[in-house]
Scaffold this motif. Structure first.
Motif, PDB file in Angstrom:
ATOM      1  N   ALA A 159       1.139  -0.925   0.073  1.00  0.00           N
ATOM      2  CA  ALA A 159       0.030  -0.586  -0.174  1.00  0.00           C
ATOM      3  C   ALA A 159       1.024   1.236   0.460  1.00  0.00           C
ATOM      4  O   ALA A 159       2.032   1.160   1.319  1.00  0.00           O
ATOM      5  CB  ALA A 159      -0.987  -0.112   1.434  1.00  0.00           C
ATOM      6  N   ASP A 160       0.609   2.195  -0.773  1.00  0.00           N
ATOM      7  CA  ASP A 160       1.368   3.462  -0.935  1.00  0.00           C
ATOM      8  C   ASP A 160       1.288   4.495   0.663  1.00  0.00           C
ATOM      9  O   ASP A 160       2.096   4.400   1.185  1.00  0.00           O
ATOM     10  CB  ASP A 160       1.112   4.293  -2.138  1.00  0.00           C
ATOM     11  N   PHE A 161       0.538   3.492   1.423  1.00  0.00           N
ATOM     12  CA  PHE A 161      -0.335   4.721   2.267  1.00  0.00           C
ATOM     13  C   PHE A 161       0.103   4.332   3.565  1.00  0.00           C
ATOM     14  O   PHE A 161       0.208   4.563   4.784  1.00  0.00           O
ATOM     15  CB  PHE A 161      -1.749   5.077   2.398  1.00  0.00           C
ATOM     16  N   TYR A 162       0.957   3.065   3.618  1.00  0.00           N
ATOM     17  CA  TYR A 162       2.068   1.895   4.284  1.00  0.00           C
ATOM     18  C   TYR A 162       3.125   3.135   5.102  1.00  0.00           C
ATOM     19  O   TYR A 162       3.663   2.890   4.464  1.00  0.00           O
ATOM     20  CB  TYR A 162       2.318   0.408   3.926  1.00  0.00           C
ATOM     21  N   ARG A 163       3.201   2.921   6.184  1.00  0.00           N
ATOM     22  CA  ARG A 163       4.119   3.730   7.009  1.00  0.00           C
ATOM     23  C   ARG A 163       3.901   2.930   7.815  1.00  0.00           C
ATOM     24  O   ARG A 163       3.256   2.297   8.787  1.00  0.00           O
ATOM     25  CB  ARG A 163       3.507   5.031   6.984  1.00  0.00           C
ATOM     26  N   SER A 164       5.202   2.805   8.502  1.00  0.00           N
ATOM     27  CA  SER A 164       5.929   2.467  10.056  1.00  0.00           C
ATOM     28  C   SER A 164       5.624   3.323  11.029  1.00  0.00           C
ATOM     29  O   SER A 164       5.530   4.603  10.953  1.00  0.00           O
ATOM     30  CB  SER A 164       7.101   1.838   9.862  1.00  0.00           C
ATOM     31  N   GLY A 165       5.167   3.163  11.728  1.00  0.00           N
ATOM     32  CA  GLY A 165       4.099   3.547  12.593  1.00  0.00           C
ATOM     33  C   GLY A 165       4.610   3.699  13.966  1.00  0.00           C
ATOM     34  O   GLY A 165       5.982   2.933  14.518  1.00  0.00           O
ATOM     35  N   GLU A 166       4.584   5.181  14.979  1.00  0.00           N
ATOM     36  CA  GLU A 166       5.217   4.710  16.198  1.00  0.00           C
ATOM     37  C   GLU A 166       4.568   3.862  17.185  1.00  0.00           C
ATOM     38  O   GLU A 166       4.988   3.503  18.343  1.00  0.00           O
ATOM     39  CB  GLU A 166       4.144   5.961  17.071  1.00  0.00           C
ATOM     40  N   VAL A 167       3.600   2.558  16.951  1.00  0.00           N
ATOM     41  CA  VAL A 167       3.484   1.656  17.850  1.00  0.00           C
ATOM     42  C   VAL A 167       3.987   0.261  16.782  1.00  0.00           C
ATOM     43  O   VAL A 167       3.256  -0.504  16.283  1.00  0.00           O
ATOM     44  CB  VAL A 167       1.606   1.407  18.393  1.00  0.00           C
TER      45      VAL A 167
END
Length: 290
Positions: free
Chosen positions: A170-178
């Motif tokens: 997904a283009d909008f997948y980001r490694s998150g803060e959690v």
């Protein structure tokens, strides 16, 4: 006298015993047998070379476990003090030593989670520069989802299952803060990809647990996102959640470390009968300005 050693200098059994000792009597039982402790190190990417054992006059007194990312981020994956040394300022010393370690490693941003009712720990973390940026909800569903079984039959979306790592398409997948809810942290995890036509408009990350006979025992949702600015994010989230939660199956269902600020997802889960059973705070320290 307070001294420290990297956990990598200790036999793994001693590290496990120090973890269990340090968390003895903690408000949530974090103790675990050796095999589970070893698995946790791998699952959460914990780094023994850059984690600490604390000693007071040579006696084991506490532990700090860390994990690191290539983007110069760090996560405190567990800090605790043995019962005989609590309330004596050991925690402040441990956090200051860990702070120095982070600076040596060039960490730019550090994260940790703390149980929201553990005010003493939160005050300790705030005293060394952490601040609360969100609440994390651990939600469970004690109801049957049988009545929801047909809802995805009429959905306008196409739902495709895959491995958790595939969510990164997904283009909008980001490694998150959690960190624990990122695809890389969910060993044996799965994903649901939500398409509208050929456009990927959402995804969910989850994990299923089975007994020795292959019967489904539990489903845990870790993360669910709709594409930014999609016109009906809740519809995407609901379709993904229903696909992950397998309505009609008899099993335990939970959602782990869901950000309270992600109100659309929280609303979807609550509408499906999920309720918060425990809450943590997500805390961050920014080293860019230090």
């Amino acid at each position: 006298m307070i001294t420290y050693k990297p956990l990598s200098e200790l036999p793994i059994r001693e590290v496990s015993e120090l973890w269990n000792l340090s968390f003895e009597g903690y408000m949530v039982n974090a103790s675990m047998p050796l095999d589970r402790f070893i698995a946790r190190i791998g699952n959460e990417g914990l780094c023994l070379e850059r984690s600490l054992a604390c000693y007071v006059d040579g006696v084991p007194a506490g532990i700090v476990m860390n994990s690191f990312r290539l983007d110069d981020g760090a996560r405190n994956g567990g800090t605790a003090i043995a019962p005989d040394f609590r309330g004596k300022g050991i925690g402040k010393s441990m956090m200051e030593k860990n702070d120095a370690l982070y600076k040596e490693q060039g960490v730019r941003r550090a994260y940790l989670e703390a149980i929201s009712t553990n005010t003493a720990a939160i005050r300790l973390y705030e005293s060394v520069g952490y601040e609360i940026i969100d609440r994390l909800l651990i939600m469970t569903n004690e109801q049957s989802l049988e009545s929801q079984d047909q809802q995805n039959a009429s959905t306008p979306f196409t739902l495709v299952r895959g491995l958790a790592a595939e969510a990164a398409t997904a283009d909008f997948y980001r490694s998150g803060e959690v960190w624990q809810t990122d695809a890389a942290s969910i060993k044996d995890g799965e994903c649901v990809l939500v398409y509208e036509g050929e456009e990927l408009v959402g995804y969910g990350l989850f994990k299923r647990a089975f007994d020795a006979a292959g019967r489904l025992q539990a489903i845990t949702l870790f993360r669910c996102e709709a594409a930014p600015d999609y016109r009906d994010a809740q519809a995407v989230l609901k379709a993904a959640v229903l696909e992950m939660m397998q309505p009609g199956s008899t099993c335990k269902r939970s959602a782990f470390n869901i950000r309270a600020s992600h109100k659309e997802l929280v609303d979807v889960l609550e509408a499906l009968g999920f309720a918060s059973s425990m809450e943590q705070v997500l805390m961050v320290r920014d080293y860019n300005a230090t």
